[in-house]
Design an enzyme around this catalytic site. Sequence first.
Site, mmCIF file in Angstrom:
data_model
loop_
_atom_site.group_PDB
_atom_site.id
_atom_site.type_symbol
_atom_site.label_atom_id
_atom_site.label_comp_id
_atom_site.label_asym_id
_atom_site.label_seq_id
_atom_site.Cartn_x
_atom_site.Cartn_y
_atom_site.Cartn_z
ATOM 1 N N SER A 23 1.099 -0.972 -0.074
ATOM 2 C CA SER A 23 0.007 0.180 -0.604
ATOM 3 C C SER A 23 0.893 1.209 0.123
ATOM 4 O O SER A 23 2.058 1.679 1.271
ATOM 5 C CB SER A 23 -1.103 0.181 1.539
ATOM 6 O OG SER A 23 -1.466 1.517 1.041
ATOM 7 N N HIS A 48 -1.789 -1.418 -4.189
ATOM 8 C CA HIS A 48 -2.631 -0.846 -3.214
ATOM 9 C C HIS A 48 -2.612 0.572 -3.373
ATOM 10 O O HIS A 48 -1.407 1.645 -2.704
ATOM 11 C CB HIS A 48 -2.461 -1.516 -2.099
ATOM 12 C CG HIS A 48 -3.955 -1.489 -1.409
ATOM 13 N ND1 HIS A 48 -5.080 -2.635 -1.385
ATOM 14 C CD2 HIS A 48 -4.751 -0.513 -0.245
ATOM 15 C CE1 HIS A 48 -5.947 -1.713 -0.780
ATOM 16 N NE2 HIS A 48 -5.858 -1.075 -0.586
ATOM 17 N N ASP A 50 -5.059 4.070 -1.583
ATOM 18 C CA ASP A 50 -5.996 4.345 -0.384
ATOM 19 C C ASP A 50 -6.453 5.734 -0.887
ATOM 20 O O ASP A 50 -6.126 6.869 -0.348
ATOM 21 C CB ASP A 50 -5.142 3.889 0.914
ATOM 22 C CG ASP A 50 -5.448 2.568 0.655
ATOM 23 O OD1 ASP A 50 -5.927 1.710 1.101
ATOM 24 O OD2 ASP A 50 -3.964 2.147 0.937
ATOM 25 N N MET A 52 -8.915 8.744 0.338
ATOM 26 C CA MET A 52 -10.453 8.180 1.849
ATOM 27 C C MET A 52 -10.240 10.136 0.694
ATOM 28 O O MET A 52 -9.362 10.666 -0.018
ATOM 29 C CB MET A 52 -9.318 8.802 2.595
ATOM 30 C CG MET A 52 -8.369 7.530 2.584
ATOM 31 S SD MET A 52 -7.670 7.088 4.452
ATOM 32 C CE MET A 52 -6.382 5.477 4.209
ATOM 33 N N HIS A 84 -8.528 1.471 -3.872
ATOM 34 C CA HIS A 84 -9.313 1.149 -2.851
ATOM 35 C C HIS A 84 -9.583 2.425 -2.068
ATOM 36 O O HIS A 84 -9.595 3.612 -1.545
ATOM 37 C CB HIS A 84 -8.635 0.685 -1.256
ATOM 38 C CG HIS A 84 -9.238 0.845 -0.095
ATOM 39 N ND1 HIS A 84 -8.757 0.509 1.280
ATOM 40 C CD2 HIS A 84 -10.450 0.673 0.311
ATOM 41 C CE1 HIS A 84 -9.668 0.165 1.860
ATOM 42 N NE2 HIS A 84 -10.816 -0.337 1.732
ATOM 43 N N MET A 86 -12.572 4.903 -0.603
ATOM 44 C CA MET A 86 -12.370 5.115 0.910
ATOM 45 C C MET A 86 -13.139 6.759 0.524
ATOM 46 O O MET A 86 -12.725 7.568 1.858
ATOM 47 C CB MET A 86 -11.643 4.893 2.196
ATOM 48 C CG MET A 86 -11.351 3.990 2.746
ATOM 49 S SD MET A 86 -9.498 3.581 3.308
ATOM 50 C CE MET A 86 -9.295 3.802 2.193
ATOM 51 N N MET A 155 -11.664 -5.749 5.623
ATOM 52 C CA MET A 155 -11.088 -4.861 6.451
ATOM 53 C C MET A 155 -10.469 -5.430 7.505
ATOM 54 O O MET A 155 -11.653 -5.214 8.502
ATOM 55 C CB MET A 155 -11.500 -3.042 6.733
ATOM 56 C CG MET A 155 -11.109 -2.295 5.674
ATOM 57 S SD MET A 155 -10.421 -1.391 5.358
ATOM 58 C CE MET A 155 -9.082 -1.282 6.173
ATOM 59 N N GLY A 163 -0.783 1.977 9.316
ATOM 60 C CA GLY A 163 0.359 1.821 10.970
ATOM 61 C C GLY A 163 -0.731 1.095 11.924
ATOM 62 O O GLY A 163 -0.227 1.399 12.958
ATOM 63 N N ASP A 190 -6.707 -6.340 4.823
ATOM 64 C CA ASP A 190 -6.245 -4.765 4.202
ATOM 65 C C ASP A 190 -6.329 -4.293 5.835
ATOM 66 O O ASP A 190 -7.082 -3.729 6.130
ATOM 67 C CB ASP A 190 -6.988 -3.958 3.777
ATOM 68 C CG ASP A 190 -6.584 -2.394 3.091
ATOM 69 O OD1 ASP A 190 -5.472 -2.476 3.826
ATOM 70 O OD2 ASP A 190 -7.390 -2.204 3.091
HETATM 71 C C1 DX5 Z 1 -6.206 1.836 5.464
HETATM 72 C C2 DX5 Z 1 -5.939 0.868 4.377
HETATM 73 C C3 DX5 Z 1 -4.920 0.700 4.094
HETATM 74 C C4 DX5 Z 1 -3.480 0.510 5.077
HETATM 75 C C5 DX5 Z 1 -3.023 -0.547 5.443
HETATM 76 O O1 DX5 Z 1 -7.218 2.635 5.835
HETATM 77 O O2 DX5 Z 1 -6.943 0.774 4.243
HETATM 78 O O3 DX5 Z 1 -4.360 -0.403 2.805
HETATM 79 O O4 DX5 Z 1 -2.536 1.363 3.683
HETATM 80 O O5 DX5 Z 1 -1.644 -0.152 6.246
HETATM 81 P P1 DX5 Z 1 -1.191 -1.073 7.121
HETATM 82 O O6 DX5 Z 1 -0.772 -1.682 6.099
HETATM 83 O O7 DX5 Z 1 0.386 -0.008 7.436
HETATM 84 O O8 DX5 Z 1 -1.739 -1.104 8.500
HETATM 85 ZN ZN ZN Z 2 -6.531 -0.295 1.731
#
Ligand code: DX5
Ligand code: ZN
Length: 235
Positions: A23, A48, A50, A52, A84, A86, A155, A163, A190
Amino acid sequence: MTSTSTDRAAVLELLRERRFAPSILAADFARLGSQVAEVMDAGARVIHCDVMDGHFVPPITIGPLIVSAIAGQVHGAGGILDVHLMIERPENLIAEFARAGADSITVHAEATPHLHYALAAVHAEGCAASAAISPGTPSLAVSEVTDDLDMVLCMSVSPGWGGQEFIPASLRKLARLRDLLPDHVALEVDGGVSLETAAGCVIAGANLLVAGSAIFGAPDPAEMYAKLVAEVEAK
Ligand code: DX5
Ligand code: ZN
């Protein structure tokens, strides 16, 4: 899907294999291209992204501009972009992300009252269609749309931040999802995936494992990618 993207059969194959999807949320954006190259040189083929919007989840991250900035590089190296979303009402932005180079697009079941419509919109753009569910959403939220899915994203942390710590109950949910989904539907996990949690996810039925901070937070992302692969190889 743009002219630089990968054909549909190849996309589906990459999504269905057992592999890690780095990601870029955890990458150093000042040198995004070289960070992507590091993990792709190590064998990663699913990148990947993300997205948002500051509404569905509090943070604002990347948009189509960043997706398109790395699309040529990722596709040129035989990889795909796993986007992804969000964001609220994801159906409104699907075409834009497809144009930016997305190969698979994931919409959250909680983010639209029209999940079936949103998945159809993803397919209409030539992308693989996936539904995500947050930790508080039952696995049954995707049970009426299994015919319309190429993948489900489970999720294993609350969406919005990298993190975070892996939520242990996600393992039981992954197993329930694997039971309810047809075999050809990929299962992505994820959040909080690391050397400690990856094997359990595979045993529970996940095949595509997103890893952000585990990979890009490591001193050597390529070395960590290889370690993660070795960790789940024999499972
Ligand atoms: C969180 C994201 C994840 C995130 C995962 O909302 O959808 O894809 O990057 O990060 P780690 O692997 O650090 O948990
Ligand atoms: Zn994600």
